[in-house]
Design an enzyme around this catalytic site. Structure first.
Site, mmCIF file in Angstrom:
data_model
loop_
_atom_site.group_PDB
_atom_site.id
_atom_site.type_symbol
_atom_site.label_atom_id
_atom_site.label_comp_id
_atom_site.label_asym_id
_atom_site.label_seq_id
_atom_site.Cartn_x
_atom_site.Cartn_y
_atom_site.Cartn_z
ATOM 1 N N SER A 127 -6.205 -12.977 -7.911
ATOM 2 C CA SER A 127 -6.128 -11.782 -6.998
ATOM 3 C C SER A 127 -6.896 -10.789 -7.067
ATOM 4 C CB SER A 127 -4.457 -11.324 -7.145
ATOM 5 O OG SER A 127 -4.492 -10.091 -6.777
ATOM 6 N N GLU A 129 -6.118 -7.997 -7.349
ATOM 7 C CA GLU A 129 -5.581 -6.641 -8.129
ATOM 8 C C GLU A 129 -6.147 -6.638 -9.352
ATOM 9 O OE1 GLU A 129 -2.775 -4.467 -7.549
ATOM 10 O OE2 GLU A 129 -3.788 -4.516 -5.845
ATOM 11 N N TYR A 151 1.588 -6.909 -12.740
ATOM 12 C CA TYR A 151 1.003 -7.972 -11.987
ATOM 13 C C TYR A 151 -0.262 -8.374 -12.086
ATOM 14 C CZ TYR A 151 -0.313 -10.535 -7.744
ATOM 15 O OH TYR A 151 -0.932 -11.465 -6.939
HETATM 16 O O1 F7E Z 1 0.501 -2.431 -0.902
HETATM 17 C C1 F7E Z 1 0.393 0.942 -0.501
HETATM 18 C C2 F7E Z 1 0.533 0.723 -1.783
HETATM 19 O O2 F7E Z 1 2.443 -4.200 -1.900
HETATM 20 C C3 F7E Z 1 -0.717 -2.290 -0.375
HETATM 21 C C4 F7E Z 1 0.118 -8.582 -2.983
HETATM 22 O O3 F7E Z 1 -0.026 -9.801 -2.006
HETATM 23 O O4 F7E Z 1 -2.344 -7.828 -2.464
HETATM 24 C C5 F7E Z 1 -0.866 -7.583 -2.363
HETATM 25 O O5 F7E Z 1 -0.558 -6.250 -3.257
HETATM 26 C C6 F7E Z 1 -0.989 -0.793 -0.633
HETATM 27 C C7 F7E Z 1 -0.639 -0.096 -1.981
HETATM 28 O O6 F7E Z 1 0.119 -4.901 -1.585
HETATM 29 C C8 F7E Z 1 4.018 1.683 0.607
HETATM 30 O O7 F7E Z 1 0.643 1.848 -2.913
HETATM 31 C C9 F7E Z 1 1.962 2.649 0.549
HETATM 32 O O8 F7E Z 1 -1.785 0.453 -2.278
HETATM 33 O O9 F7E Z 1 1.089 -4.358 0.728
HETATM 34 P P1 F7E Z 1 1.148 -3.942 -0.849
HETATM 35 P P2 F7E Z 1 -0.790 -4.979 -2.852
HETATM 36 O O10 F7E Z 1 -0.340 -4.007 -3.916
HETATM 37 O O11 F7E Z 1 -2.143 -4.646 -2.658
HETATM 38 C C10 F7E Z 1 -2.451 -8.473 -3.556
HETATM 39 C C11 F7E Z 1 -4.002 -8.967 -3.340
HETATM 40 C C12 F7E Z 1 -1.738 -9.251 -4.394
HETATM 41 O O12 F7E Z 1 -2.344 -10.226 -5.036
HETATM 42 C C13 F7E Z 1 -0.370 -8.994 -4.117
HETATM 43 O O13 F7E Z 1 0.316 -10.206 -4.786
HETATM 44 O O14 F7E Z 1 0.048 0.031 0.306
HETATM 45 N N1 F7E Z 1 1.752 1.627 0.042
HETATM 46 N N2 F7E Z 1 3.168 2.932 0.874
HETATM 47 C C14 F7E Z 1 2.722 1.002 0.248
HETATM 48 N N3 F7E Z 1 2.896 -0.573 -0.313
HETATM 49 C C15 F7E Z 1 4.115 -0.998 -0.015
HETATM 50 N N4 F7E Z 1 4.476 -2.183 -0.527
HETATM 51 N N5 F7E Z 1 5.336 -0.286 0.453
HETATM 52 C C16 F7E Z 1 5.270 0.996 0.809
HETATM 53 O O15 F7E Z 1 6.162 1.772 1.202
#
Ligand code: F7E
Length: 330
Positions: A127, A129, A151
């Site tokens: 990932s 990440e 993660y």
């Molecule tokens: O967050 C911001 C949050 O949870 C994206 C997974 O598939 O991609 C994914 O991880 C961004 C972050 O995805 C909210 O802080 C703001 O900056 O959709 P996400 P992620 O963390 O990027 C990678 C490549 C993986 O490998 C992972 O498994 O959005 N954000 N407000 C928020 N995020 C969430 N979830 N909810 C909010 O309310």
């Protein structure tokens, strides 16, 4: 017929990959954990061609038994605790499943092996990440890792152990360093689907507010359907290797919101969106943008769906689904 074994088959990528491989004539085996798992039931209804195999990434003997049953040519390890926010609360579980689960899968493959002329080929879902607090922009296969969550740390372990088993035991093992990839099958806890679903519900008058965390974070968002093809391509090469899979474009969460509201004809969205500290993370990944040149050159892979089409596809899907659920004619 070639045989594929997929962990994480009930998730977004698992379902896209199962469909893709079935379309290419594979027998598809999907590992599902737990008893009476409701996600397994809905998978069987959606994709009756998938052969469900019991197993758990926390339990090595179950992985060996699952591989013995499926006798796969290719193993795709997509199973993980994949929600970054949750990994802060369940760090040990994340390390066990997302990190050690990879080691167990590799050990199970070593035990079962496949034939010498036809060894099992292994794909690991690494990932973006892992890049976390990025050391260079854009990120490539050579960019050092600096994970910012349990993660991300677990994924770094998984990535490194794949390299180590490839170098130590000559396994055909690859990692795809996939940047964010989305679509209508994305879980509602991830920001893109949370937004597309809320925007659809707001448009239909079913919801009045969208509560989010950090709107400034930047992500390289592609379409999950495009990305599973890259996984398969990696396992069709002469030599195993690792590849970045990304679009090369980055957008803020705020831009995603703006585009999603525009899709339903709402230009001034500020009154609908509120920020709440509970959705902020203890440490954030501020900026991701991937350079997929190696995949383009060596795999011939290209992302097909652009950002604006991705947002539109997700919003339109959620509009139709939410309207149908509420009995609203569009
Ligand atoms: O967050 C911001 C949050 O949870 C994206 C997974 O598939 O991609 C994914 O991880 C961004 C972050 O995805 C909210 O802080 C703001 O900056 O959709 P996400 P992620 O963390 O990027 C990678 C490549 C993986 O490998 C992972 O498994 O959005 N954000 N407000 C928020 N995020 C969430 N979830 N909810 C909010 O309310």
């Amino acid at each position: 017929m070639p045989r594929a074994f997929i962990t994480g088959i009930t998730g977004q990528d698992g379902r896209h990959l199962a469909e893709f491989l079935h379309g290419r004539g594979y027998d598809v085996y999907g590992m599902v954990k737990g008893q009476s798992n409701p996600r397994a039931q809905s998978l069987v209804e959606e994709m009756p061609f998938v052969e469900i195999v019991p197993g758990d990434l926390a339990d090595l003997p179950s992985l060996v038994a699952a591989l013995e049953l499926a006798q796969p040519d290719e193993v795709y390890n997509l199973g993980a605790i994949s929600f970054v926010a949750l990994s802060f609360n369940q760090a040990e579980l994340t390390a066990n499943i997302t990190g050690l689960g990879v080691l167990r899968m590799l050990e199970a493959i070593r035990m079962i092996g496949g034939t010498q002329n036809n060894p099992i080929r292994f794909y690991q879902a690494s990932s973006s990440e892992m890049f976390g607090k990025v050391r260079e922009t854009p990120q490539t296969e050579g960019t050092p890792f600096h994970p910012r969550s349990p993660y991300g740390c677990a994924k770094v372990f998984g990535h490194n152990i794949v390299v180590n088993y490839r170098e130590s035991y000559g396994l055909y093992a690859c990692s795809g360093i996939l940047f964010n990839h989305e679509g209508p099958r994305r879980g509602i806890e991830f920001v893109t689907r949370k937004v597309s679903n809320a925007v659809a519900r707001i448009k239909l008058g079913l919801q009045h507010e969208l509560v989010l965390g950090n709107l400034d974070a930047k992500r390289d968002w592609g379409y999950a359907g495009d990305y599973v093809e890259a996984m398969w391509l990696m396992l069709q090469q002469d030599e195993p290797d690792d590849f970045v899979i990304a679009t090369g474009e980055t957008h803020t969460v705020g831009e995603f919101i703006e585009r999603a509201f525009a899709e339903v004809g709402i230009d001034d969205w500020s009154g609908y969106v509120r920020q709440d500290p509970k959705f902020f993370r203890p440490a954030e990944v501020d900026l991701l943008i991937g350079d997929a040149s190696k995949a383009r050159e060596q795999l011939g892979w290209e992302p097909r769906m652009a950002f604006s089409e991705l947002v539109a596809t997700m919003v339109q899907h959620d509009l139709a689904t939410e309207a149908a659920k509420a009995g609203i004619a569009l």
